[in-house]
Design a protein around this motif. Sequence first.
Motif, mmCIF file in Angstrom:
data_model
loop_
_atom_site.group_PDB
_atom_site.id
_atom_site.type_symbol
_atom_site.label_atom_id
_atom_site.label_comp_id
_atom_site.label_asym_id
_atom_site.label_seq_id
_atom_site.Cartn_x
_atom_site.Cartn_y
_atom_site.Cartn_z
ATOM 1 N N LEU A 474 2.534 14.515 40.388
ATOM 2 C CA LEU A 474 3.732 13.977 41.096
ATOM 3 C C LEU A 474 3.359 12.730 41.959
ATOM 4 O O LEU A 474 3.887 11.654 41.860
ATOM 5 C CB LEU A 474 4.424 15.309 42.034
ATOM 6 C CG LEU A 474 5.714 14.591 42.952
ATOM 7 C CD1 LEU A 474 6.650 13.966 42.051
ATOM 8 C CD2 LEU A 474 6.016 15.637 43.702
ATOM 9 N N ALA A 475 2.098 13.056 42.764
ATOM 10 C CA ALA A 475 1.542 11.802 43.653
ATOM 11 C C ALA A 475 1.492 10.487 42.519
ATOM 12 O O ALA A 475 1.634 9.442 42.985
ATOM 13 C CB ALA A 475 0.508 12.218 44.286
ATOM 14 N N ALA A 476 0.757 10.778 41.346
ATOM 15 C CA ALA A 476 0.254 9.807 40.479
ATOM 16 C C ALA A 476 1.483 9.179 39.917
ATOM 17 O O ALA A 476 1.875 7.822 39.887
ATOM 18 C CB ALA A 476 -0.547 10.338 39.266
ATOM 19 N N GLU A 477 2.709 9.819 39.515
ATOM 20 C CA GLU A 477 4.042 9.415 38.990
ATOM 21 C C GLU A 477 4.508 8.658 40.222
ATOM 22 O O GLU A 477 5.436 7.312 39.864
ATOM 23 C CB GLU A 477 4.847 10.505 38.522
ATOM 24 C CG GLU A 477 4.402 11.231 37.316
ATOM 25 C CD GLU A 477 4.852 10.553 36.169
ATOM 26 O OE1 GLU A 477 5.271 9.674 36.252
ATOM 27 O OE2 GLU A 477 3.710 10.708 35.165
ATOM 28 N N VAL A 482 6.139 2.826 42.573
ATOM 29 C CA VAL A 482 6.233 1.881 43.446
ATOM 30 C C VAL A 482 5.159 0.723 43.112
ATOM 31 O O VAL A 482 5.361 -0.387 43.629
ATOM 32 C CB VAL A 482 6.029 2.303 44.766
ATOM 33 C CG1 VAL A 482 6.908 3.554 44.986
ATOM 34 C CG2 VAL A 482 4.668 2.897 45.096
ATOM 35 N N LYS A 483 4.016 0.776 42.511
ATOM 36 C CA LYS A 483 3.235 -0.149 42.216
ATOM 37 C C LYS A 483 2.731 -0.783 40.687
ATOM 38 O O LYS A 483 2.937 0.206 39.894
ATOM 39 C CB LYS A 483 1.651 0.408 42.592
ATOM 40 C CG LYS A 483 0.629 -0.588 42.589
ATOM 41 C CD LYS A 483 -0.614 -0.153 43.070
ATOM 42 C CE LYS A 483 -1.861 -1.233 43.014
ATOM 43 N NZ LYS A 483 -1.466 -2.482 43.583
ATOM 44 N N GLY A 484 3.166 -1.970 40.646
ATOM 45 C CA GLY A 484 3.318 -2.554 39.326
ATOM 46 C C GLY A 484 2.044 -3.468 38.950
ATOM 47 O O GLY A 484 1.004 -3.400 39.749
ATOM 48 N N PRO A 485 2.023 -4.140 37.851
ATOM 49 C CA PRO A 485 0.667 -4.913 37.549
ATOM 50 C C PRO A 485 0.672 -6.190 38.417
ATOM 51 O O PRO A 485 -0.410 -6.757 38.229
ATOM 52 C CB PRO A 485 1.161 -5.153 36.041
ATOM 53 C CG PRO A 485 2.471 -5.069 35.877
ATOM 54 C CD PRO A 485 3.095 -4.270 36.969
ATOM 55 N N ASN A 486 1.565 -6.835 39.200
ATOM 56 C CA ASN A 486 1.561 -8.059 39.834
ATOM 57 C C ASN A 486 0.871 -8.013 41.104
ATOM 58 O O ASN A 486 0.840 -8.901 41.907
ATOM 59 C CB ASN A 486 3.008 -8.354 40.056
ATOM 60 C CG ASN A 486 3.517 -8.829 38.636
ATOM 61 O OD1 ASN A 486 2.841 -9.168 37.495
ATOM 62 N ND2 ASN A 486 4.741 -8.625 38.327
ATOM 63 N N ASN A 487 0.560 -6.833 41.551
ATOM 64 C CA ASN A 487 -0.173 -6.839 42.890
ATOM 65 C C ASN A 487 0.643 -7.124 44.009
ATOM 66 O O ASN A 487 -0.001 -7.552 45.067
ATOM 67 C CB ASN A 487 -1.433 -7.589 42.863
ATOM 68 C CG ASN A 487 -2.264 -6.965 41.829
ATOM 69 O OD1 ASN A 487 -2.544 -5.695 41.730
ATOM 70 N ND2 ASN A 487 -3.288 -7.772 41.163
ATOM 71 N N LEU A 488 1.811 -7.095 44.027
ATOM 72 C CA LEU A 488 2.766 -7.299 45.160
ATOM 73 C C LEU A 488 2.834 -5.807 46.130
ATOM 74 O O LEU A 488 3.025 -6.173 47.431
ATOM 75 C CB LEU A 488 4.082 -7.820 44.692
ATOM 76 C CG LEU A 488 4.249 -8.962 43.924
ATOM 77 C CD1 LEU A 488 5.619 -9.167 43.519
ATOM 78 C CD2 LEU A 488 3.896 -10.356 44.775
ATOM 79 N N VAL A 489 2.708 -5.146 45.640
ATOM 80 C CA VAL A 489 2.761 -3.782 46.222
ATOM 81 C C VAL A 489 1.305 -3.032 46.330
ATOM 82 O O VAL A 489 0.554 -2.892 45.461
ATOM 83 C CB VAL A 489 3.609 -2.551 45.714
ATOM 84 C CG1 VAL A 489 3.788 -1.480 46.589
ATOM 85 C CG2 VAL A 489 4.961 -3.237 45.575
ATOM 86 N N ARG A 490 0.997 -2.696 47.667
ATOM 87 C CA ARG A 490 -0.090 -2.047 48.001
ATOM 88 C C ARG A 490 0.027 -0.823 48.437
ATOM 89 O O ARG A 490 0.769 -0.514 49.132
ATOM 90 C CB ARG A 490 -1.321 -2.835 49.054
ATOM 91 C CG ARG A 490 -1.468 -4.372 48.796
ATOM 92 C CD ARG A 490 -2.508 -4.786 49.841
ATOM 93 N NE ARG A 490 -1.806 -4.768 51.205
ATOM 94 C CZ ARG A 490 -2.485 -5.358 52.194
ATOM 95 N NH1 ARG A 490 -3.572 -5.838 52.031
ATOM 96 N NH2 ARG A 490 -1.990 -5.018 53.409
ATOM 97 N N VAL A 491 -0.837 0.413 47.818
ATOM 98 C CA VAL A 491 -0.580 1.754 48.026
ATOM 99 C C VAL A 491 -1.766 2.211 48.518
ATOM 100 O O VAL A 491 -2.892 2.267 47.890
ATOM 101 C CB VAL A 491 0.031 2.316 46.572
ATOM 102 C CG1 VAL A 491 0.133 4.111 46.987
ATOM 103 C CG2 VAL A 491 1.315 1.637 46.177
#
Length: 521
Positions: A474-477, A482-491
């Motif tokens: 679930l955590a991985a999903e 929320v995080k995509g390939p463009n590196n706009l979101v840091r998790v």
Amino acid sequence: DPTADPTNDPTPDPTQDPTNDPTIDPTYNPSTSPTTDPTNEPTVSPTTDPTKDPTQDPTPDPTSDPTDNPTYMPTISPTQEACVLATSFDIAIVVDNSCALTEAECWIQRDQVAELLTRVKADNDFDNPKVTYIEYNSQGAIVRVSLDNPMQVNVRQYYDFIRNQGTCGDGGTGETDLVAGLDLALLEFELYGNPNAIKKIITINNCRNAVINNDVNGTVITDPNDPNNPSNQGGTGNGNGNGDDSSEEVDYEDNMICGTIANKINTRGIDAYVVNIPAPHGRAANVISDPANYLTCLTDHNPERVYSPAPRDPNNDVISDQEYTDAFDQCVTGVCSIPTAAPTPDPTTDPTMNPTPWPTKSPTTDPTPDPTQDPTADPTVDPTSDPTPDPTQDPTADPTNDPTTDPTTDPTPAPTGSPTPAPTNDPTKSPTREPTPSPNMQACENGGYLDVIFCVDTSYAGVTNDECAAQNELAAELYTAVKGPNNLVRVGYIRYGAKVSGSAPIVDIALNQAPYNIRDE
């Protein structure tokens, strides 16, 4: 009875009662009561109350309040209402403090900038928009009111701050650091802005961006369009009011503003609006000489987002309230509107490029050779030669051998051997492996920077291996949602509650940890 009653009763009663009562009562009562009451009460009460109240109450209040308040109140709370915004906005107001404006000119500029604030921001339940106020001078810039400042929920206090505590009148040395002001605006959006908000920058400029490098030997950089440059007045100076002093080099940093800064603004989907109110000529060497065209590069070369006053009378070269009012009248409509620049590149590039190569190349190349060569050669040669011999020989011999041998051999091994392993191996293994790192949900990359921290409870020791695996999945999903390939979101990923030394939380993935979180600047 008929004689006694009508004779005795009507005679004494009408004679005595009407004589005494109507004479004494009507005379006494109507005289004393109606005369005293109507005389005293209507006279004293209506005269005292209506006279005193309407005279003293309405007179002191309308005189004191409307005189003091209308002078004080409309300034803080102007009659023009703030624009109604259809979605969340973050706005940066970046103001020049490098051009040595006089005290009177500073008062005009601060007052008008405060008015601009109230035209784009009003108190509301959603605290929208958030507005940062930034001042830039000759050597840098400062955020006077941040996007997370408590004044964001009190427009009146914010207005008073700009009007009474805004700084103005510094500089006049020929240097202006607008670059620092724009950098701070971008940093404010990144640190404190709403990632989903529409972002706008308004620059209010009196002098042109310029940096003086002292004691430089070499070519002197000047602005050939600035009439204040001594080099354009018969001298050989550098445009900083220093005559022929060639030991100074002036860099207007056009490449920095129109290259680096403009690219950042456009890449991040930010709209810039430029208000150029030049200081009077002679106030500084770098006074804006072409206000209609200065900083058009910040607006994606859209002249409708650059606002400047009409040319001034050389004999009356002064800053006025009206110049700001006229510029802001034109500016506010655009600032409060939802931009179309960001949605336009995607629909234009993707739908245009993708549908064009595919429908054009594939249907044109493939269908053209096949239907043209095959149907032409085969139907002409084959239907004439083949259909005559083949239908007689082939259908007789082949239909017995081919349909019996080929359909049995080819269709049987191929559908059985080939289709069976492929649908079994590929769809079974691939969907199990691949849907986990690449879920059906699209990552929420919306054009803005976003930091997300997952805090996972690991304190319960009774979790089974299956339950633990389900929680990790679930955590991985959620991570990939929320995080995509463009590196706009840091998790970031933090576990707490585990029985480790000191019971400290475990940071498995930090926001700045490579290769998981790499943000392109």
